[in-house]
Write a protein that holds these residues in place. Structure first.
Motif, mmCIF file in Angstrom:
data_model
loop_
_atom_site.group_PDB
_atom_site.id
_atom_site.type_symbol
_atom_site.label_atom_id
_atom_site.label_comp_id
_atom_site.label_asym_id
_atom_site.label_seq_id
_atom_site.Cartn_x
_atom_site.Cartn_y
_atom_site.Cartn_z
ATOM 1 N N MET A 131 -15.963 4.044 -47.975
ATOM 2 C CA MET A 131 -17.087 3.470 -47.238
ATOM 3 C C MET A 131 -17.481 4.373 -46.075
ATOM 4 N N GLN A 132 -16.482 4.963 -45.455
ATOM 5 C CA GLN A 132 -16.789 5.852 -44.330
ATOM 6 C C GLN A 132 -17.572 7.080 -44.785
ATOM 7 N N LYS A 136 -21.083 6.032 -45.832
ATOM 8 C CA LYS A 136 -21.911 5.658 -44.689
ATOM 9 C C LYS A 136 -22.365 6.914 -43.949
ATOM 10 N N HIS A 137 -21.432 7.823 -43.773
ATOM 11 C CA HIS A 137 -21.745 9.061 -43.069
ATOM 12 C C HIS A 137 -22.861 9.821 -43.792
ATOM 13 N N ASP A 181 -26.156 7.907 -43.514
ATOM 14 C CA ASP A 181 -26.718 8.029 -42.165
ATOM 15 C C ASP A 181 -27.357 9.396 -41.934
ATOM 16 N N GLN A 233 -26.938 4.020 -51.073
ATOM 17 C CA GLN A 233 -26.981 2.639 -50.589
ATOM 18 C C GLN A 233 -26.444 1.663 -51.635
ATOM 19 N N MET A 281 -22.737 1.912 -51.562
ATOM 20 C CA MET A 281 -22.229 1.169 -50.411
ATOM 21 C C MET A 281 -22.151 -0.316 -50.735
#
Ligand code: GDP
Length: 461
Positions: free
Chosen positions: A205-206, A209-210, A213, A404, A407
Motif C-alpha cells: 500500500m505504501q 500510494k507513493h 501520489d 488506484q 489500491m
C-alpha cells in the motif's frame, strides 16, 4: 508469443524514422521477417543476407532498372534489434519525393506502411520493452523540457515497473499458498502466514500510494504548471510577461484593461514548464467585455497551480493588499505576492510601507530588476511539496487509474484479513489486485488496449 494472437504483426512494415519535411538525409525503416529480402530486391550492390548484423552498406536503390537514390543501408538482424525483428534502415537523401519513391518501391516489394507506434509495439510484443517503458518512448519523443526528458528516460530504463513487478511476484506466491489451503479445506490448515501477509499488504500500500501520489508531480513536469499572473490593470502584468518571455506578444499599454483576453505562453525555468496565463485585471466593472475578462480571470485563478499576484507598490494600500491576501487564503489559492515598480520610490521605501506583510517579492518588471529571484521563487514553490524529481514518477493517466484500482483491492485484502475472511474470498481480492498490477506493466493486456496505447505514437516510432 503474444504477437501471434494479434492480427497483422507478422507483416514487414516500412515508414520514415525521421521527421517529415526536407532534411539533408532521411532514414526509412523496414522491419519484420522479410525486411532483408525486400531491401535485397531493391539493392543490387550486395546480397544483404550474406552481410553481418550491425554493418553499413553503400549502394543504390534500383527498381526495374530505374535508380531512385544512392543510399546507406544499416542492417540489424533479429533478435539483436530495437524490435527484436530484422530491421533495415535506409538513409537516403532528405527530399520527401525521394522518400516516397523508396517507400512505394518497398511496398511493391512486399512491405506495408507501418501504423503509428507499431515499431515500439513490436518491441513490446517481443519482450524488448515492457508497457510502461514503451509508453515512455512516446513521452520521450514528445518531451520538451529537461525535467520531462529525465522522467521519460527513467521510465524507459525500467523505472517503477521494477518495483511493481517485485510486488506482483510476492502477491502471486502468497495467493498460491492461499489457494493451496483451499485444496486442504477439510483439514483446516494455514500455509500462508497471515502476519507476514499483513506486513506485505501494508508495504504494498505504501509503494502504490507513493506512486499514485507522484502522478500530480509527474503531470506538472510533463505538462507544466498553470501559472496565472493576476492583478489590477496597470500593475505591470503584461510587462512582466514580456520580460519573462523576452518577446513582445502580449499588448503592453498604458490604457487600463487593454489585455482583455487570456493569453497562454509557456516558460521553461530550470527544466520546469510554467504555462503563463496573462489575464485581464481583477476589478469590478460594468463594461461587459471587461467583465467577461474578469470572469475568465477568476476561472483561471481556480485552475492555476500558482497565482502571481502583481500590484503596483505605489498605487496599492496596505489594507487593499491585506484584503486580497485574505481572499486568496479563503479560497485556498497558492499565491505569490509580487510588488512591482520598485524603481519609482525605491526598494527601502516600499519595504517600509509593507513591513507588516510577509513574503512580498519586490521587482521592477520594466527595469528587469529581481526577475531571477522571481523565477527561483516559482521553481521553489513547485518543488517545495517535498517532491523529489529524481524519484520514480508516474506521468501516465492509464497507470494512475490502474494504480488506484490496485489500491482499492489492497484495501479490500486488508479488510478481509482484519475480518478473518475465508481464503477463497481473500484470494479473489488478491487476484483483482494482481490483475491491475499486470495491466500497468503489460503482463495482462488485450488487443484493443494495445492498439489504443500505441495509436498515441506517430508513424515510424
Ligand atoms: P497590466 O495592465 O497589468 O498588464 O500592466 P502593463 O504591463 O501594461 O503596465 C502598465 C504600465 O506600467 C506600462 O506603462 C508599463 O510600462 C508600466 N510599468 C510596468 N512595469 C513597470 C516598472 O517596473 N516600473 C515602472 N516605472 N513602470 C512599469
Amino acid at each position: 508469443m503474444l504477437g501471434n494472437n494479434l492480427t497483422g504483426y507478422d507483416d514487414t512494415i516500412v515508414a520514415p524514422a525521421t521527421a517529415a519535411g526536407v532534411g539533408a538525409i532521411a532514414v526509412l525503416r523496414l522491419n519484420g521477417t522479410n525486411a532483408i529480402d525486400i531491401c535485397n530486391r531493391l539493392f543490387p550492390a550486395k546480397d544483404l543476407h550474406k552481410q553481418a548484423s550491425h554493418t553499413l552498406h553503400f549502394g543504390s536503390i534500383v527498381e526495374n532498372g530505374r535508380t531512385i537514390d544512392e543510399v546507406v543501408v544499416s542492417l540489424y538482424k533479429a533478435p539483436r534489434s530495437y524490435t527484436g525483428e530484422n530491421i533495415v534502415e535506409i538513409s537516403c537523401h532528405g527530399s520527401p519525393y525521394i522518400q516516397q519513391q523508396i517507400i512505394d518501391a518497398c511496398i511493391r516489394a512486399g512491405a506495408r506502411m507501418a501504423k503509428p507506434g507499431e515499431y515500439t509495439m513490436r518491441a513490446f510484443l517481443n519482450g524488448k520493452l515492457d508497457l510502461t517503458q514503451a509508453e515512455s518512448v512516446a513521452d520521450l519523443i514528445a518531451s520538451n523540457s529537461a525535467a520531462s526528458h529525465q522522467t521519460a528516460m527513467q521510465q524507459m530504463r525500467g523505472g517503477f515497473s521494477k518495483e511493481l513487478s517485485a510486488l506482483r511476484e510476492q502477491l502471486i506466491s502468497f495467493s498460491a499458498l492461499i489457494e493451496l489451503e483451499l485444496d486442504f479445506s477439510q483439514e483446516d490448515v494455514e500455509f500462508a502466514d497471515r502476519t507476514q501477509f499483513y506486513k506485505l499488504i501494508n508495504e504494498a500500500m505504501q509503494v502504490v500510494k507513493h506512486l499514485a501520489d507522484s502522478f500530480q508531480m509527474g503531470n506538472v513536469i510533463k505538462n507544466g504548471v498553470n501559472t496565472a499572473i493576476v492583478g489590477k490593470p496597470n500593475a505591470g502584468k503584461s510587462t512582466l510577461l514580456n520580460t519573462l518571455l523576452n518577446e513582445n506578444r502580449a499588448i503592453v499599454s498604458d490604457i487600463a484593461g487593454t489585455t482583455r483576453d487570456t493569453i497562454e505562453e509557456i516558460l521553461n525555468i530550470q527544466g520546469i514548464l510554467f504555462r503563463l496565463i496573462d489575464t485581464a485585471g481583477i476589478r469590478e466593472s460594468d463594461d461587459t467585455i471587461e467583465s467577461i475578462g474578469v470572469q475568465k480571470t477568476m476561472e483561471k485563478i481556480r485552475e492555476a497551480g500558482v497565482v502571481l499576484y502583481m500590484f503596483d507598490v505605489n498605487q496599492t494600500s496596505v489594507e487593499e493588499l491585506q484584503e486580497q491576501i485574505d481572499a486568496f487564503k479563503k479560497d485556498n489559492i497558492n499565491y505569490l505576492l509580487v510588488g512591482n515598480k520598485t524603481d519609482i520610490a525605491g526598494l527601502a521605501a516600499n519595504q517600509a510601507k509593507f513591513a507588516g506583510i510577509e513574503n512580498i517579492l519586490y521587482i521592477s518588471a520594466r527595469q528587469h530588476e529581481h526577475i531571477e529571484d522571481l523565477k527561483d521563487r516559482l521553481v521553489h514553490k513547485v518543488m517545495s511539496g517535498d517532491i523529489n524529481t529524481e524519484a520514480t514518477i508516474v506521468t501516465n493517466a492509464r497507470h494512475h487509474a490502474a494504480l488506484q484500482e490496485v489500491m482499492k483491492s489492497l484495501i479490500d485484502v486488508k479488510n478481509g484479513l482484519d475480518n478473518q475472511l475465508p481464503g477463497d474470498l481473500l484470494s479473489l481480492d488478491i487476484r483483482r489486485c494482481l490483475h491491475f498490477l499486470g495491466e500497468i506493466t503489460g503482463q495482462i493486456t488485450n488487443e484493443d488496449q494495445l492498439d489504443f496505447i500505441f495509436s498515441k505514437f506517430c508513424i515510424g516510432k
